[in-house]
Design a protein around this motif. Structure first.
Motif, PDB file in Angstrom:
ATOM      1  N   TYR A 121       0.861  -1.180   0.000  1.00 16.32           N
ATOM      2  CA  TYR A 121       0.000   0.000   0.000  1.00 16.32           C
ATOM      3  C   TYR A 121       0.897   1.229   0.000  1.00 16.32           C
ATOM      4  O   TYR A 121       1.906   1.261   0.699  1.00 16.32           O
ATOM      5  N   MET A 122       0.523   2.225  -0.798  1.00 15.29           N
ATOM      6  CA  MET A 122       1.288   3.476  -0.784  1.00 15.29           C
ATOM      7  C   MET A 122       0.358   4.637  -1.097  1.00 15.29           C
ATOM      8  O   MET A 122      -0.432   4.565  -2.036  1.00 15.29           O
ATOM      9  N   SER A 123       0.441   5.683  -0.290  1.00 11.55           N
ATOM     10  CA  SER A 123      -0.329   6.885  -0.607  1.00 11.55           C
ATOM     11  C   SER A 123       0.579   8.104  -0.508  1.00 11.55           C
ATOM     12  O   SER A 123       1.493   8.146   0.322  1.00 11.55           O
ATOM     13  N   ILE A 124       0.346   9.064  -1.387  1.00 16.58           N
ATOM     14  CA  ILE A 124       1.141  10.291  -1.399  1.00 16.58           C
ATOM     15  C   ILE A 124       0.210  11.460  -1.130  1.00 16.58           C
ATOM     16  O   ILE A 124      -0.767  11.657  -1.843  1.00 16.58           O
ATOM     17  N   ASP A 125       0.527  12.204  -0.101  1.00 15.03           N
ATOM     18  CA  ASP A 125      -0.257  13.400   0.238  1.00 15.03           C
ATOM     19  C   ASP A 125       0.694  14.582   0.120  1.00 15.03           C
ATOM     20  O   ASP A 125       1.605  14.735   0.937  1.00 15.03           O
ATOM     21  N   SER A 126       0.525  15.377  -0.944  1.00 10.32           N
ATOM     22  CA  SER A 126       1.502  16.428  -1.202  1.00 10.32           C
ATOM     23  C   SER A 126       0.816  17.749  -1.533  1.00 10.32           C
ATOM     24  O   SER A 126      -0.151  17.785  -2.293  1.00 10.32           O
ATOM     25  N   VAL A 127       1.328  18.814  -0.946  1.00  7.21           N
ATOM     26  CA  VAL A 127       0.822  20.152  -1.252  1.00  7.21           C
ATOM     27  C   VAL A 127       2.006  20.997  -1.692  1.00  7.21           C
ATOM     28  O   VAL A 127       3.000  21.117  -0.958  1.00  7.21           O
ATOM     29  N   VAL A 128       1.920  21.532  -2.901  1.00  3.05           N
ATOM     30  CA  VAL A 128       3.024  22.338  -3.431  1.00  3.05           C
ATOM     31  C   VAL A 128       3.290  23.527  -2.501  1.00  3.05           C
ATOM     32  O   VAL A 128       2.364  24.236  -2.112  1.00  3.05           O
ATOM     33  N   GLY A 129       4.543  23.674  -2.127  1.00  2.00           N
ATOM     34  CA  GLY A 129       4.928  24.764  -1.243  1.00  2.00           C
ATOM     35  C   GLY A 129       4.831  24.433   0.238  1.00  2.00           C
ATOM     36  O   GLY A 129       5.297  25.199   1.083  1.00  2.00           O
ATOM     37  N   GLU A 130       4.213  23.303   0.554  1.00  2.00           N
ATOM     38  CA  GLU A 130       4.050  22.943   1.973  1.00  2.00           C
ATOM     39  C   GLU A 130       4.779  21.669   2.362  1.00  2.00           C
ATOM     40  O   GLU A 130       5.340  21.578   3.452  1.00  2.00           O
ATOM     41  N   GLY A 131       4.743  20.673   1.485  1.00  2.00           N
ATOM     42  CA  GLY A 131       5.454  19.444   1.810  1.00  2.00           C
ATOM     43  C   GLY A 131       4.725  18.198   1.358  1.00  2.00           C
ATOM     44  O   GLY A 131       3.660  18.262   0.741  1.00  2.00           O
ATOM     45  N   THR A 132       5.338  17.069   1.685  1.00  2.00           N
ATOM     46  CA  THR A 132       4.838  15.775   1.218  1.00  2.00           C
ATOM     47  C   THR A 132       4.855  14.774   2.373  1.00  2.00           C
ATOM     48  O   THR A 132       5.809  14.738   3.147  1.00  2.00           O
ATOM     49  N   THR A 133       3.783  13.999   2.463  1.00  2.00           N
ATOM     50  CA  THR A 133       3.774  12.870   3.398  1.00  2.00           C
ATOM     51  C   THR A 133       3.448  11.606   2.600  1.00  2.00           C
ATOM     52  O   THR A 133       2.466  11.561   1.867  1.00  2.00           O
ATOM     53  N   ILE A 134       4.312  10.622   2.743  1.00  2.00           N
ATOM     54  CA  ILE A 134       4.109   9.349   2.046  1.00  2.00           C
ATOM     55  C   ILE A 134       3.902   8.256   3.092  1.00  2.00           C
ATOM     56  O   ILE A 134       4.664   8.151   4.056  1.00  2.00           O
TER      57      ILE A 134
END
Lengths: 141, 108
Positions: A121-134
């Protein structure tokens, strides 16, 4: 599901030569817990790719590894530039790494695809300019 | 064959062998670290020309038997020292990746 163990690491974004230390430590810990070698290999490869990505692109971040009876969960969070187009970033061979990074043997555009390949399972939660959580999970059974 | 036995063959020389009795079960050649990590098998001798310290993490995670640094590429002392600490075998090869693989093919 009760959480058996948690490991927390700060991934230093300044020192490329230290990248991978958290993954190697997790590998050791999982080995001590007696998990199957193939599970350990998948977890440590996926985590290393994520760790390298945080160093290359985001100036470091934090890594949490949760181990339950059923799966190993890896959560990588950074405050980097974010990923503009996730589906493009997931394509093998696509990379925004610099020539300097490529000369070290990285930047082949295999990081995110490898993370997907080696986890269940893999999910990417990313907001440009704020960061990424995988978030990634590898099932134990 | 063991990594120690490999260093006794022509072209090969020991850099550091903290685990000299480790058995070599196969060979993988590559310089792109993500490819190597994803595709090298546990117990492989990994032939590369990369020399930066990140090869140690890749060898450790992929659980290769040894790193063979080909083409007479030399490693910095700090890489060698770290390899000793991390229990990672490193061997130099005086010839290119292809010739190195041929020599391994005969020996394995």
């Amino acid at each position: 599901m009760s959480e058996l163990l948690n490991f927390h690491f700060v991934v230093d974004g300044d020192d490329f030569t230290c990248a991978g230390q958290a993954s190697v430590q997790v590998k050791k810990n999982l080995r001590q817990l007696g998990l199957p070698p193939e599970i350990i290999r998948r977890v440590s490869i996926a985590m290393y790719e994520g760790e390298i990505n945080m160093v290359i692109h985001a100036g470091g971040g934090v890594a949490d590894v949760n181990i339950t009876e059923d799966f190993v969960e890896i959560i990588l969070a950074d405050k980097g530039p974010g990923i503009k187009d996730i589906s493009q970033a997931m394509q093998e061979g696509y990379s925004t790494a610099t020539d300097n990074i490529r000369s070290l043997g990285f930047g082949a555009g295999m990081g995110l695809p490898n993370m997907k390949r080696y986890t269940d399972y893999m999910s990417i939660d990313s907001v440009v300019g704020e960061g990424t959580t995988i978030t990634m999970k590898v099932n134990i059974n | 064959m063991t990594v120690k036995q490999l260093t006794e063959l022509e072209f090969f020389s020991s850099v550091t062998l903290p685990d000299p009795e480790r058995s070599i079960d196969g060979v993988y050649i590559g310089d792109l670290l993500s490819w190597v990590m994803g595709r090298a098998s546990s117990g492989d001798a990994w032939i590369t020309i990369m020399s930066n310290v990140n090869i140690l993490a890749v060898a450790s995670l992929a659980d290769t038997a040894c790193i063979i640094v080909a083409e007479n590429v030399k490693l910095d002392d700090v890489v060698i020292k770290t390899a000793e600490e991390k229990n990672i075998n490193i061997i130099y090869s005086a010839v290119g990746a292809y010739e190195t693989a041929l020599a391994l093919s005969k020996a394995l």
